[in-house]
Design a protein around this motif. Sequence first.
Motif, mmCIF file in Angstrom:
data_model
loop_
_atom_site.group_PDB
_atom_site.id
_atom_site.type_symbol
_atom_site.label_atom_id
_atom_site.label_comp_id
_atom_site.label_asym_id
_atom_site.label_seq_id
_atom_site.Cartn_x
_atom_site.Cartn_y
_atom_site.Cartn_z
ATOM 1 N N LEU A 133 0.834 -1.204 0.000
ATOM 2 C CA LEU A 133 0.000 0.000 0.000
ATOM 3 C C LEU A 133 0.871 1.256 0.000
ATOM 4 O O LEU A 133 0.599 2.227 -0.707
ATOM 5 C CB LEU A 133 -0.932 -0.003 1.224
ATOM 6 C CG LEU A 133 -2.048 -1.060 1.194
ATOM 7 C CD1 LEU A 133 -2.761 -1.125 2.548
ATOM 8 C CD2 LEU A 133 -3.056 -0.764 0.086
ATOM 9 N N GLN A 134 1.930 1.216 0.791
ATOM 10 C CA GLN A 134 2.856 2.338 0.873
ATOM 11 C C GLN A 134 3.469 2.636 -0.507
ATOM 12 O O GLN A 134 3.442 3.767 -0.988
ATOM 13 C CB GLN A 134 3.957 1.999 1.891
ATOM 14 C CG GLN A 134 5.048 3.043 2.046
ATOM 15 C CD GLN A 134 4.490 4.353 2.591
ATOM 16 O OE1 GLN A 134 3.453 4.365 3.259
ATOM 17 N NE2 GLN A 134 5.159 5.464 2.272
ATOM 18 N N ARG A 135 3.980 1.574 -1.132
ATOM 19 C CA ARG A 135 4.568 1.739 -2.472
ATOM 20 C C ARG A 135 3.522 2.222 -3.473
ATOM 21 O O ARG A 135 3.812 3.011 -4.364
ATOM 22 C CB ARG A 135 5.155 0.418 -2.961
ATOM 23 C CG ARG A 135 6.498 0.079 -2.365
ATOM 24 C CD ARG A 135 7.199 -1.023 -3.131
ATOM 25 N NE ARG A 135 6.361 -1.600 -4.199
ATOM 26 C CZ ARG A 135 6.752 -2.544 -5.008
ATOM 27 N NH1 ARG A 135 7.957 -3.059 -4.897
ATOM 28 N NH2 ARG A 135 5.947 -3.008 -5.944
ATOM 29 N N GLY A 136 2.298 1.693 -3.328
ATOM 30 C CA GLY A 136 1.223 2.086 -4.236
ATOM 31 C C GLY A 136 0.906 3.571 -4.103
ATOM 32 O O GLY A 136 0.759 4.290 -5.102
ATOM 33 N N ARG A 137 0.822 4.040 -2.858
ATOM 34 C CA ARG A 137 0.540 5.461 -2.630
ATOM 35 C C ARG A 137 1.656 6.320 -3.219
ATOM 36 O O ARG A 137 1.405 7.316 -3.885
ATOM 37 C CB ARG A 137 0.403 5.740 -1.127
ATOM 38 C CG ARG A 137 -1.027 5.546 -0.615
ATOM 39 C CD ARG A 137 -1.141 5.892 0.862
ATOM 40 N NE ARG A 137 -1.938 4.892 1.557
ATOM 41 C CZ ARG A 137 -1.455 3.944 2.337
ATOM 42 N NH1 ARG A 137 -0.143 3.857 2.572
ATOM 43 N NH2 ARG A 137 -2.275 3.073 2.899
ATOM 44 N N GLU A 138 2.895 5.880 -2.993
ATOM 45 C CA GLU A 138 4.038 6.640 -3.510
ATOM 46 C C GLU A 138 4.032 6.722 -5.032
ATOM 47 O O GLU A 138 4.411 7.728 -5.610
ATOM 48 C CB GLU A 138 5.356 6.010 -3.036
ATOM 49 C CG GLU A 138 5.679 6.331 -1.583
ATOM 50 C CD GLU A 138 6.780 5.427 -1.017
ATOM 51 O OE1 GLU A 138 6.909 5.372 0.209
ATOM 52 O OE2 GLU A 138 7.480 4.775 -1.829
ATOM 53 N N SER A 139 3.612 5.627 -5.662
ATOM 54 C CA SER A 139 3.622 5.641 -7.130
ATOM 55 C C SER A 139 2.310 6.188 -7.695
ATOM 56 O O SER A 139 2.095 6.201 -8.903
ATOM 57 C CB SER A 139 3.881 4.235 -7.672
ATOM 58 O OG SER A 139 2.813 3.385 -7.329
ATOM 59 N N GLY A 140 1.420 6.624 -6.784
ATOM 60 C CA GLY A 140 0.225 7.349 -7.219
ATOM 61 C C GLY A 140 -0.856 6.502 -7.862
ATOM 62 O O GLY A 140 -1.552 6.978 -8.760
ATOM 63 N N ILE A 141 -1.008 5.231 -7.435
ATOM 64 C CA ILE A 141 -2.093 4.440 -8.028
ATOM 65 C C ILE A 141 -3.432 4.914 -7.457
ATOM 66 O O ILE A 141 -3.491 5.530 -6.404
ATOM 67 C CB ILE A 141 -1.898 2.909 -7.839
ATOM 68 C CG1 ILE A 141 -1.964 2.507 -6.359
ATOM 69 C CG2 ILE A 141 -0.601 2.450 -8.479
ATOM 70 C CD1 ILE A 141 -1.927 1.002 -6.159
ATOM 71 N N SER A 142 -4.509 4.611 -8.184
ATOM 72 C CA SER A 142 -5.821 5.194 -7.874
ATOM 73 C C SER A 142 -6.380 4.674 -6.551
ATOM 74 O O SER A 142 -5.996 3.612 -6.060
ATOM 75 C CB SER A 142 -6.804 4.865 -8.994
ATOM 76 O OG SER A 142 -7.091 3.480 -8.958
ATOM 77 N N THR A 143 -7.310 5.431 -5.986
ATOM 78 C CA THR A 143 -7.940 5.050 -4.728
ATOM 79 C C THR A 143 -8.668 3.705 -4.864
ATOM 80 O O THR A 143 -8.621 2.876 -3.958
ATOM 81 C CB THR A 143 -8.974 6.114 -4.303
ATOM 82 O OG1 THR A 143 -8.427 7.398 -4.602
ATOM 83 C CG2 THR A 143 -9.275 6.024 -2.816
#
Lengths: 415, 415
Positions: free
Chosen positions: A52-62
């Motif tokens: 989730l952390q990596r996903g947020r950093e790479s800007g994936i959608s909500t």
Amino acid sequence: MSEVVQKAKLAKQAAPKLGLLSTEQKNNALLRMADALVAEAESIIAANAEDLQRGRESGISTSLLDRLALNRQRIEAMADGLRQVVALPDPIGDTLEAFDRPNGLQIRKVRVPLGVIGIIYEARPNVTVDAVGLCLKTGNAVVLRGGSSALHSNKRIVEVLHDSLKSTDVPADALQLIMDPNRASVDEMLKLNGLLDVLIPRGGASLIQNVVKNATVPVIETGAGICHTYIDASAQPDMALKIAINAKVQRPSVCNSMETLLVHRDFAERHLASIAEQFVQQMVELRGDAEAQRLVPTVKAATESDWDTEYNDYILNVRVVEGLDEALAHIRRHGTMHSECIVTENEANAARFLQEVDAAAVYHNASTRFTDGFEFGFGAEIGISTQKLHARGPMGLPALTSSKYCIVGEGQIRG
Amino acid sequence: MSEVVQKAKLAKQAAPKLGLLSTEQKNNALLRMADALVAEAESIIAANAEDLQRGRESGISTSLLDRLALNRQRIEAMADGLRQVVALPDPIGDTLEAFDRPNGLQIRKVRVPLGVIGIIYEARPNVTVDAVGLCLKTGNAVVLRGGSSALHSNKRIVEVLHDSLKSTDVPADALQLIMDPNRASVDEMLKLNGLLDVLIPRGGASLIQNVVKNATVPVIETGAGICHTYIDASAQPDMALKIAINAKVQRPSVCNSMETLLVHRDFAERHLASIAEQFVQQMVELRGDAEAQRLVPTVKAATESDWDTEYNDYILNVRVVEGLDEALAHIRRHGTMHSECIVTENEANAARFLQEVDAAAVYHNASTRFTDGFEFGFGAEIGISTQKLHARGPMGLPALTSSKYCIVGEGQIRG
């Protein structure tokens, strides 16, 4: 040797042993796996937090983050899924046909596992557990290639499952997870004839089309659904409205929801305005042909590509047709052979629709939303096949099996 | 638009109409085709003479010329083949399953045609007629791509068939022959997803492997057979000899004939010499492992690749094994999952062999030569599937069909 080849070979070596296990041995392993997931929930949630952390950093959608996220409740749901598979009948070993030949040969066709199944999927880590449960229950080894965004979660889940198998008769090698997040590892799986017996893609249209268009390993195609509902002249207005609304808005994001409403001119003249009003109240955007726009001024003009778009959203195409033939022609041209419905009180038209529409599921007076393994009573959701070979429509456990002929003689030879 | 795309599109357009024809309408067309072939035998033989002439000039082998050659008798056999297909039950429209759901939905699974079938084959022009008969009977349009050596013969045959369809309800476009003799037209067919529903290759191993390894259209793989017969310690010597000889020499050129004989050490010590003598009398060359050579000095040494070779000829590999486990391991490593046999009086060993061998047809005390649609009572020879998806083993007409779900409701919606 690449990771993909190495792990596929291990799976292939494990497959014969797995295929010979009894139902009890397989169920025991499924229950151990379910318990282990719950017991190790914290470590799985911790691994998921990294994703989730990596996903947020790479800007994936909500919405993608939501599909990716695990919590205790979701992990317990995954474990429950495994326990539900335990309760299903084991198809392996079933006799499908048995007949004797005039020369005395006794021929029996029995169900056997497919062997090694490759699953290529996207963000949701629950697919990992789902796929493992269904494959192991049917005696198949499995090679998983999940989305890179869920890599830490999948890695921890598979570690937990592997550990839980140690005290069972299921060989741990029967369950393989590809760790290489590069596209090349998918491409390699697509061509792994001889090591993988079948590929099942699970995910969005582009993932599925990549697998279908490039794989030389046999594929079970699932997914894409541009589904139509045709309201005939004689349809009961209340029933037609109820079915159309349900097909669109009960869960717009799934493949068996409606994308296009076809309405007979006579019915449209009388009822399209009130039906459109109901859709607008449900926040559905309407796009239509000139005739639909004439009858309902709030309908926007549909572009040619709209008729071929799977919105999976609160958008609906509306077209007014002269009759059954025009509806059938539209479906033949724009449908994806998933689920199609006619609402009518005219039995002859219903019979023609059921016979002439070429789709996995064809409905008379019921919502297309019923195209689903659970709704059909199969008790498990492997996917909905939209191809014609091997399996078509909702797939229960038997879709993950093959068959062989066992022939017993007393020395017969061919003359 | 290339010839392949153009003709595949015509076939796809014709398929829905063909799929709706009654059994009587299809049978009538098959009978007209049979009569036309006999009536036009002379012009077909004349076209065939051109192919034979070109074949001789380009130096193709005598056996290939024989397979290519047509005469009145062979054309009458082709016509008889069509009449036999008329006599078979029509699977289309059969109800495969029918069940009601608690919510009142009535679900029926019915057999439907696959749609458009592509057939890629080699020299024998009779495959043209065979394939057309089986595809039309099952309501499928067909796109044929025969070998370039038979081009004139195939062209004339298809002209005759097209003409004969004019007085029937079968649309002539349902039958297409690709005339482009270049390899590129095959390559194009392999990727024709969306226009072809399935590809069936018929021919030698290299043709089949090219299709399997390069096609993205779903394939039904047929053909290659490295078949084993394992003679266990307790086998009746007479029965074992009779089955082994039959499996090898009754027709060595076909896929269900034996390539390798595995013999239990105990049996070999007592009987291998006399069995070998019988094979040599039948002009079979024997190649074996060190132990077989020790017991029978006339046996030549088998190379490692011999165990993986489908000879289709009067050559047999012989290996002495320590027991069932070694036999099973050999078959797992070298078999092609076609047909495998154990000869034994030991019921436990027979049961293990039947269960553990992963092949389309597994025999106890009978010749592998029985793996055949006619011998199984299916009455037609589409081919023998050696893959695990869709169909496995001898394929009758149902292998050329798919299914769909027809669901009848009274306004049900999903909650």
